[in-house]
Design a protein around this motif. Sequence first.
Motif, PDB file in Angstrom:
ATOM      1  N   ALA A  49      62.415  44.867 -21.493  1.00 10.92           N
ATOM      2  CA  ALA A  49      61.073  44.774 -22.090  1.00 10.92           C
ATOM      3  C   ALA A  49      60.531  46.165 -22.414  1.00 10.92           C
ATOM      4  CB  ALA A  49      60.121  44.055 -21.138  1.00 10.92           C
ATOM      5  N   THR A  50      59.601  46.190 -23.371  1.00 11.23           N
ATOM      6  CA  THR A  50      58.859  47.401 -23.709  1.00 11.23           C
ATOM      7  C   THR A  50      57.383  47.127 -23.468  1.00 11.23           C
ATOM      8  OG1 THR A  50      60.463  48.031 -25.399  1.00 11.23           O
ATOM      9  CG2 THR A  50      58.273  49.033 -25.544  1.00 11.23           C
ATOM     10  N   ILE A  51      56.727  48.076 -22.792  1.00  7.78           N
ATOM     11  CA  ILE A  51      55.310  47.941 -22.472  1.00  7.78           C
ATOM     12  C   ILE A  51      54.588  49.185 -22.967  1.00  7.78           C
ATOM     13  CG2 ILE A  51      53.589  47.640 -20.654  1.00  7.78           C
ATOM     14  CD1 ILE A  51      57.099  46.966 -19.681  1.00  7.78           C
ATOM     15  N   ALA A  52      53.473  48.976 -23.683  1.00  5.68           N
ATOM     16  CA  ALA A  52      52.599  50.065 -24.116  1.00  5.68           C
ATOM     17  C   ALA A  52      51.269  49.875 -23.411  1.00  5.68           C
ATOM     18  CB  ALA A  52      52.431  50.051 -25.630  1.00  5.68           C
ATOM     19  N   ALA A  53      50.979  50.757 -22.427  1.00  4.68           N
ATOM     20  CA  ALA A  53      49.756  50.637 -21.627  1.00  4.68           C
ATOM     21  C   ALA A  53      49.175  52.030 -21.436  1.00  4.68           C
ATOM     22  CB  ALA A  53      50.075  50.003 -20.278  1.00  4.68           C
ATOM     23  N   GLY A  54      48.014  52.284 -22.027  1.00  5.36           N
ATOM     24  CA  GLY A  54      47.432  53.619 -21.944  1.00  5.36           C
ATOM     25  C   GLY A  54      48.381  54.626 -22.576  1.00  5.36           C
ATOM     26  N   ASP A  55      48.651  55.711 -21.873  1.00  5.33           N
ATOM     27  CA  ASP A  55      49.578  56.697 -22.431  1.00  5.33           C
ATOM     28  C   ASP A  55      51.026  56.396 -22.074  1.00  5.33           C
ATOM     29  OD1 ASP A  55      49.238  57.372 -19.762  1.00  5.33           O
ATOM     30  OD2 ASP A  55      49.000  59.518 -20.122  1.00  5.33           O
ATOM     31  N   PHE A  56      51.271  55.290 -21.361  1.00  2.83           N
ATOM     32  CA  PHE A  56      52.628  54.892 -20.990  1.00  2.83           C
ATOM     33  C   PHE A  56      53.244  54.016 -22.077  1.00  2.83           C
ATOM     34  CE2 PHE A  56      55.707  51.929 -19.429  1.00  2.83           C
ATOM     35  CZ  PHE A  56      56.526  52.700 -18.628  1.00  2.83           C
ATOM     36  N   VAL A  57      54.487  54.305 -22.441  1.00  5.08           N
ATOM     37  CA  VAL A  57      55.302  53.415 -23.271  1.00  5.08           C
ATOM     38  C   VAL A  57      56.710  53.469 -22.692  1.00  5.08           C
ATOM     39  CG1 VAL A  57      56.193  52.896 -25.574  1.00  5.08           C
ATOM     40  CG2 VAL A  57      53.905  53.886 -25.331  1.00  5.08           C
ATOM     41  N   GLY A  58      57.213  52.324 -22.240  1.00  2.00           N
ATOM     42  CA  GLY A  58      58.539  52.299 -21.634  1.00  2.00           C
ATOM     43  C   GLY A  58      58.864  50.938 -21.068  1.00  2.00           C
TER      44      GLY A  58
END
Length: 186
Positions: A49-58
Amino acid sequence: MTTSLNTDRNARLETLLDRQDILDTLTRFSRGMDRFDRALFLSAFHTDATIAAGDFVGGPADLYDWASAMHANGQYATHHNLLNLTVDIDGDTAHTELYYLFVGRNRDDSNWIAGGRYIDRLERRAGEWRIALRTNAIEWSGMVPTMPLPFADVADIHLNGTPSRDTDDPSYRRPLTNNREPNIPG
């Protein structure tokens, strides 16, 4: 006519079961984060999975490591409350929009509150729904004045367990029991 009604009813039941499985998946994410239960948290996501949350993407494992460290360092307690859920299912793919309300008791004793939406694509693989892609739409944030915790002065308040951010939390107890004496205030 009866066959048509049964077919429609069975399709609706399958949709309800899928919606419940999807809600259970989304709930595992929140509970896993709030209880620092890595396995439960990761069970909400496909490993790729890919998650984009705040400044996190990974990916999910890196998200857990990043977010749990952020919350451990920043807050004594967190609640990722899940609200309105919209689900659009097309075969083995579902798109969801889930409103959330985040509340954290910060280490400086202030209270942080934020709201937004988790916008997800879930995929059913090997019969199991999990998040394949998540976008976190953070829409507002603010600070709430600190007040004393209700009932903190009750002597036996924690006999049924002390809230904690791990599997010592009372919510993991099986069977759940009451260790407090009967008391009717007033």
